[in-house]
Design an enzyme around this catalytic site. Structure first.
Site, PDB file in Angstrom:
ATOM      1  N   GLY A  10     -50.052 -14.702   0.306  1.00 11.40           N
ATOM      2  CA  GLY A  10     -49.154 -15.835   0.502  1.00 11.40           C
ATOM      3  C   GLY A  10     -49.360 -16.844  -0.605  1.00 11.40           C
ATOM      4  CB  ALA A  11     -48.000 -17.517  -3.654  1.00 11.65           C
ATOM      5  N   GLY A  12     -47.413 -19.892  -0.852  1.00 11.97           N
ATOM      6  CA  GLY A  12     -46.838 -21.215  -0.572  1.00 11.97           C
ATOM      7  C   GLY A  12     -47.920 -22.251  -0.844  1.00 11.97           C
ATOM      8  N   GLY A  15     -51.511 -21.075   0.269  1.00 12.10           N
ATOM      9  CA  GLY A  15     -52.067 -20.007  -0.564  1.00 12.10           C
ATOM     10  C   GLY A  15     -52.426 -20.496  -1.960  1.00 12.10           C
ATOM     11  CG  PHE A 113     -42.025 -38.740   8.784  1.00 12.26           C
ATOM     12  CD1 PHE A 113     -41.238 -39.167   7.739  1.00 12.26           C
ATOM     13  CD2 PHE A 113     -42.021 -37.380   9.097  1.00 12.26           C
ATOM     14  CE1 PHE A 113     -40.449 -38.269   7.008  1.00 12.26           C
ATOM     15  CE2 PHE A 113     -41.237 -36.471   8.383  1.00 12.26           C
ATOM     16  CZ  PHE A 113     -40.449 -36.922   7.335  1.00 12.26           C
ATOM     17  CG  ASP A 210     -44.585 -10.766   7.018  1.00 10.89           C
ATOM     18  OD1 ASP A 210     -43.750 -11.179   7.837  1.00 10.89           O
ATOM     19  OD2 ASP A 210     -44.269 -10.310   5.908  1.00 10.89           O
ATOM     20  CD  GLN A 229     -42.349 -29.926  15.375  1.00  9.14           C
ATOM     21  OE1 GLN A 229     -42.313 -29.795  14.162  1.00  9.14           O
ATOM     22  NE2 GLN A 229     -43.122 -30.813  15.974  1.00  9.14           N
ATOM     23  CG  HIS A 231     -36.748 -31.119  13.061  1.00  3.94           C
ATOM     24  ND1 HIS A 231     -35.752 -32.063  13.027  1.00  3.94           N
ATOM     25  CD2 HIS A 231     -37.674 -31.520  12.158  1.00  3.94           C
ATOM     26  CE1 HIS A 231     -36.057 -32.993  12.138  1.00  3.94           C
ATOM     27  NE2 HIS A 231     -37.222 -32.684  11.597  1.00  3.94           N
ATOM     28  CG  LEU A 241     -34.838 -30.215   8.701  1.00  2.66           C
ATOM     29  CD1 LEU A 241     -35.231 -30.148  10.162  1.00  2.66           C
ATOM     30  CD2 LEU A 241     -36.080 -30.287   7.831  1.00  2.66           C
ATOM     31  CB  THR A 243     -35.470 -34.554   6.082  1.00  2.76           C
ATOM     32  OG1 THR A 243     -36.765 -35.131   6.207  1.00  2.76           O
ATOM     33  CG2 THR A 243     -34.599 -35.524   5.299  1.00  2.76           C
ATOM     34  CD  GLU A 244     -39.864 -36.916  12.106  1.00  5.37           C
ATOM     35  OE1 GLU A 244     -39.786 -35.824  12.704  1.00  5.37           O
ATOM     36  OE2 GLU A 244     -40.896 -37.597  12.087  1.00  5.37           O
ATOM     37  NE  ARG A 275     -40.630 -33.526  13.164  1.00  4.10           N
ATOM     38  CZ  ARG A 275     -40.905 -32.907  12.034  1.00  4.10           C
ATOM     39  NH1 ARG A 275     -41.419 -31.686  12.057  1.00  4.10           N
ATOM     40  NH2 ARG A 275     -40.679 -33.487  10.879  1.00  4.10           N
ATOM     41  CG  HIS A 340     -38.830 -27.638  11.996  1.00  2.93           C
ATOM     42  ND1 HIS A 340     -38.140 -27.458  10.815  1.00  2.93           N
ATOM     43  CD2 HIS A 340     -39.826 -28.527  11.705  1.00  2.93           C
ATOM     44  CE1 HIS A 340     -38.684 -28.204   9.864  1.00  2.93           C
ATOM     45  NE2 HIS A 340     -39.724 -28.852  10.376  1.00  2.93           N
ATOM     46  CD  GLU A 364     -44.847 -22.958  10.059  1.00  4.42           C
ATOM     47  OE1 GLU A 364     -44.446 -23.447   8.971  1.00  4.42           O
ATOM     48  OE2 GLU A 364     -44.087 -22.720  11.007  1.00  4.42           O
ATOM     49  NE  ARG A 375     -45.222 -29.339  11.556  1.00  5.69           N
ATOM     50  CZ  ARG A 375     -44.340 -29.893  10.728  1.00  5.69           C
ATOM     51  NH1 ARG A 375     -44.659 -30.986  10.055  1.00  5.69           N
ATOM     52  NH2 ARG A 375     -43.142 -29.366  10.563  1.00  5.69           N
ATOM     53  CB  SER A 380     -46.631 -28.973   8.335  1.00  7.96           C
ATOM     54  OG  SER A 380     -46.800 -27.677   7.821  1.00  7.96           O
TER      55      SER A 380
END
Ligand SMILES: Cc1cc2nc3c(=O)[nH]c(=O)nc-3n(C[C@H](O)[C@H](O)[C@H](O)COP(=O)(O)OP(=O)(O)OC[C@H]3O[C@@H](n4cnc5c(N)ncnc54)[C@H](O)[C@@H]3O)c2cc1C
Length: 562
Positions: A10-12, A15, A113, A210, A229, A231, A241, A243-244, A275, A340, A364, A375, A380
């Site tokens: 994972g490369a988010g 990661g 927020f 995954d 959650q 949203h 979405l 956004t908040e 939320r 969400h 996540e 959350r 996050s």
């Protein structure tokens, strides 16, 4: 055979942050992503990232808000670690090149927020995830001597040695279908969430659970899976979405009568309650006939000065125009609660270690649990970075003293056989997309804002049936180059596992807390249910449910009002 001290799947944000930390701690690193890293779903994060950086704010206040937001299910030791570390992480990002918004005095500026007692969300317009992800990727390039990037590789199976230790993964190169064993002393899952088990969802098509399913299949415990959650502001139909950050900038929620209904449900925080509270309020308005005929209420962004909208919320101006045909600077837009985020995931300690030796998880995909039952917005991104870094550092420290495991290349053969079986499926079976669609609709109907025993049982039965149908679902593409049909069939199995664990945990928790509202058990019941629900696989038998205590450091549970 690629062999590294630390393998990251994972490369988010989680990661990439883990990879940087592991490399800076002296480890050799492989980072695998099924899409190009900057297309990871973190790129969609819009509103911002929380930190108590302002001298008038405090990490304790941030932590208390997070504990309260979690409906007291969050583990307070982990929450303390995250909130204490947040200011330094923001400064580290700033120094690395993230162009956070600065106000007219030149200081870093914040927006409000939901569920927060101070405006502590740092942001880059409404493209915060995009901005951070690109800066981290630049930093990864800088460490290319220690970090090998495997872009467009799909991890299919985690590998264990005879003692049950995780020693890497099998992965498929999506460009040509080649399988490879990745040997590693430590493996970090950073695969993101499982939102695609729902329809609609704000999550992209790649968010298919995954890592959660792969860990579950080798015996890792999952935690808090019932906590999903919804949203409060998503577009009807496509789930995109809004956004908040829009409410943070001053937008109001209105029902079809033009009433600012949050005055009834959260008289102090109004539209910026947490939320779970706002989504339940909206759904109540809709269910009781005060919504619009399309099953929505309205978000009125015209309350925010147009100049500010165009400066700070420009992406949702585009989303409103392109996907709803609405100019949000001049008229309210119809929205509804939509899937969400998942608070649950692979159970970890505060260093990212799962219940399987050698296997870590962060972001996540993981459940530390800093979000508990609900959350807070903008927590996050912080979670991905703090626990991504800690996992990378811990894994590297452990790995440096270990011998490299050896995995026989023959371990590929099981995966190869499974993929060949998918390719050889006869034509004419039910489509993968149809099964996935039915799963998503069932989850959105029965495992949503309001739940009860009958609905959850229906969802369980549908999932059981779909699990029988999935291995027979037919595909069209039988080739090896970018075969997304095969990948889709594999991902369907992951989503079904995640959905099953979610429903089992939701059935088990016979109370209402955070995102889990049971109409048949409408009260929170601390005496019996102030505990985490863990789910683990049990071969072909029913999964095993167990419990673990909630860690409380400073903040005893109280009644939760906003
Ligand atoms: C529209 C939207 C807006 C949001 N806005 C905010 C916000 O403003 N603030 C906030 O705090 N949070 C926000 N969130 C939540 C937040 O963006 C996510 O929770 C977070 O970015 C997840 O990051 P991650 O690193 O865990 O996973 P992701 O960014 O989802 O990355 C997952 C990675 O795993 C890889 N992967 C997955 N499976 C495999 C496999 N089998 N093989 C190889 N690679 C694999 C993917 O390619 C990807 O690289 C938002 C979420 C959405 C959907």
């Amino acid at each position: 055979m690629p062999s590294h001290d630390v393998l990251i799947i994972g490369a988010g944000l989680a990661g990439q942050r883990a990879a940087l930390a592991a490399a800076q701690s002296g480890a050799t690193v492989a980072i695998i992503s099924k899409v190009h890293p900057v297309r990871s779903h973190s790129v969609a994060a819009a509103g911002g990232i929380n930190a108590a950086l302002n001298p008038e704010d405090s990490w304790e206040s941030h932590a208390y808000d997070t504990v309260k937001g979690s409906d007291y299910l969050g583990d307070q030791d982990a929450i303390e670690i995250m909130c204490r570390a947040a200011p330094d992480e923001i400064l580290w990002l700033e120094h690395a090149g993230v162009t956070f918004y600065r106000d007219e005095t030149g200081h870093l500026g914040t927006r409000a927020f939901g569920g927060a007692s101070a405006a502590r969300t740092y942001y880059v317009a409404d493209i915060t995830g995009h901005a951070i992800l690109h800066v981290l990727y630049e930093q990864l390039m800088k460490h290319s001597d220690a970090v090998d990037r495997y872009e467009e590789w799909f991890a299919t199976d985690l590998l264990q040695d005879d003692d049950g230790r995780c020693i890497g993964a099998v992965s498929r190169n999506l460009r040509d279908g080649r399988l490879e064993v990745f040997n590693a002393k430590a493996t970090i899952l950073a695969n993101g969430g499982a939102g695609q088990a729902y329809r609609p969802t704000t999550n992209g098509l790649i968010v298919t659970g995954d890592g959660i399913a792969q860990a579950y299949r080798i015996g890792a415990k999952l935690k808090d899976m019932e906590m999903v959650q919804y949203h409060p502001t998503t577009l009807a139909g496509n789930g995109l979405l809004i956004t908040e950050g829009a409410r943070g900038e001053g937008a109001w929620l209105l029902n079809a009568r033009g009433e600012r209904f949050m005055e009834k449900y959260a008289p102090n925080k109004l539209d910026l309650a947490s939320r779970d509270v706002v989504s339940r309020a909206e759904q109540t308005e809709i269910n009781e006939g005060r919504g619009f005929p399309d099953g929505t209420v309205a978000l009125d962004i015209t309350k925010v000065p147009k100049r500010r909208v165009l400066e700070a919320l420009r992406e949702i101006v585009n989303i409103g125009r392109d996907f709803a045909g609405v100019d949000i600077t001049s008229e309210p837009i119809h929205i509804r609660p939509g899937q969400h985020y998942i608070m649950g995931g692979v159970k970890t300690d505060v260093d990212g270690q799962t219940t399987i030796p050698g296997l870590y998880a962060a972001g996540e995909v993981a459940c530390v649990s800093v979000h508990g039952g609900n959350r807070l917005g903008a927590n996050s991104l912080l979670d991905t970075l703090i626990f991504g870094r800690r996992s990378g550092e811990h894994a590297a420290k452990q790995a440096v003293h270990m011998p490299m495991p050896t995995t026989p290349a023959t371990r590929i053969s099981d995966t190869e056989a499974a993929i060949n079986a998918i390719i050889r499926r006869p034509e004419g079976g039910r489509r993968v997309a149809a099964i996935k669609g039915e799963l998503g609709d069932a989850m959105n109907q029965y495992v949503a804002v309001f739940r009860d025993a009958d609905g959850l049982q229906k969802a369980r039965e549908i999932i059981r049936r779909l699990k029988e149908e999935a291995p027979k679902a037919s595909i069209d593409d039988r080739g090896s180059i970018f075969n997304q049909d095969v990948i889709g069939a594999i991902e369907l199995g992951y989503m079904l596992d995640c959905a099953e664990a979610t429903v089992i945990a939701a059935q088990e928790r016979k109370e209402s807390r955070g995102a889990q509202f049971r109409t048949d058990f409408p009260e929170r019941n601390d005496e019996e249910w102030l505990k985490h629900i863990d789910v683990s696989a049990n071969g072909d038998d029913e999964p095993i449910v167990s419990y673990s205590p909630v860690t409380i450091t400073k903040w005893e549970p109280q009644e939760r009002t906003y």
